[in-house]
Scaffold this motif. Structure first.
Motif, short mmCIF file in Angstrom:
data_model
loop_
_atom_site.label_atom_id
_atom_site.label_comp_id
_atom_site.label_asym_id
_atom_site.label_seq_id
_atom_site.Cartn_x
_atom_site.Cartn_y
_atom_site.Cartn_z
N SER A 1 -4.22 -17.82 46.28
CA SER A 1 -3.81 -17.22 47.56
C SER A 1 -2.47 -16.50 47.45
N THR B 1 -7.75 -9.02 42.59
CA THR B 1 -8.64 -9.14 41.43
C THR B 1 -8.13 -8.31 40.27
N SER C 1 -2.28 -12.80 47.90
CA SER C 1 -2.34 -12.23 49.25
C SER C 1 -0.98 -12.27 49.92
N ARG D 1 2.58 -10.98 50.28
CA ARG D 1 3.33 -9.75 50.01
C ARG D 1 4.61 -10.01 49.21
N ASN E 1 -0.32 0.24 48.87
CA ASN E 1 -1.30 0.82 49.80
C ASN E 1 -2.22 -0.24 50.41
N GLY E 2 -1.99 -1.50 50.06
CA GLY E 2 -2.79 -2.58 50.64
C GLY E 2 -4.23 -2.62 50.15
N SER E 3 -4.45 -2.19 48.93
CA SER E 3 -5.80 -2.18 48.37
C SER E 3 -6.42 -3.57 48.39
N LEU E 4 -7.66 -3.63 48.86
CA LEU E 4 -8.35 -4.91 48.94
C LEU E 4 -8.72 -5.45 47.56
N VAL E 5 -8.81 -4.58 46.56
CA VAL E 5 -9.17 -5.03 45.22
C VAL E 5 -7.94 -5.40 44.38
#
Length: 145
Positions: free
Chosen positions: A37, A105, A40, A42, A98-102
């Motif tokens: 976690s 990973t 996630s 910042r 840019n807050g990329s969801l990937v």
């Protein structure tokens, strides 16, 4: 990847500075695996990226200096791979910004790949040359594409 148990004998790269810096990468990987976690968070991401940029300047620059000093035949290959590390780290930094969801990973894969392929597979092959300060028979692996 399982937890990295740091062992000074196993992970002796032939140079105290390289040992300390690479131990820090192992610690970072262990933190990520223990608490996924964090990727996630910042503040953690910012700190981890800053630490890896610092690592690229201090450890990789130091490594290149040593290899140049002993006229290692694989200095250019190391420099190229170190440049690729910095390029990929910059890409990851932009993804995080840019807050990329990937990002989580990709970041974990990046650090794992660096540990397994550069630190373990490549750097440990050069430890005799580095520790003696003499060009020796490094068995520098060819890059897999």
């Amino acid at each position: 990847m399982k937890k990295i148990i740091w062992n000074d004998k196993t992970f002796d790269f032939g140079d105290r500075i390289l040992n300390l810096q690479n131990q820090h990468v192992a610690d970072l990987l262990n933190m990520i695996h223990q608490s996924p976690s964090l990727l996630s968070d910042r503040d953690f991401i910012t700190s981890a990226l800053e630490e890896l940029f610092e690592y690229s300047q201090e450890c990789l620059g130091h490594e290149e200096d040593i290899l140049t000093e002993i006229s290692c035949q694989y200095t250019q290959e190391h420099k190229q791979r170190n440049w690729e590390f910095l390029t990929n780290l910059s890409t990851l930094s932009a993804m995080a910004e840019n807050g990329s969801l990937v990002f989580p990973t990709k970041f974990e894969e990046f650090v794992e790949d660096w540990w397994e392929n550069h630190v373990i597979r490549e750097d440990l092959k050069c430890r005799t040359c580095i520790s003696t300060g003499k060009r020796g028979k490094c068995s520098f692996p060819q890059k897999n594409n």
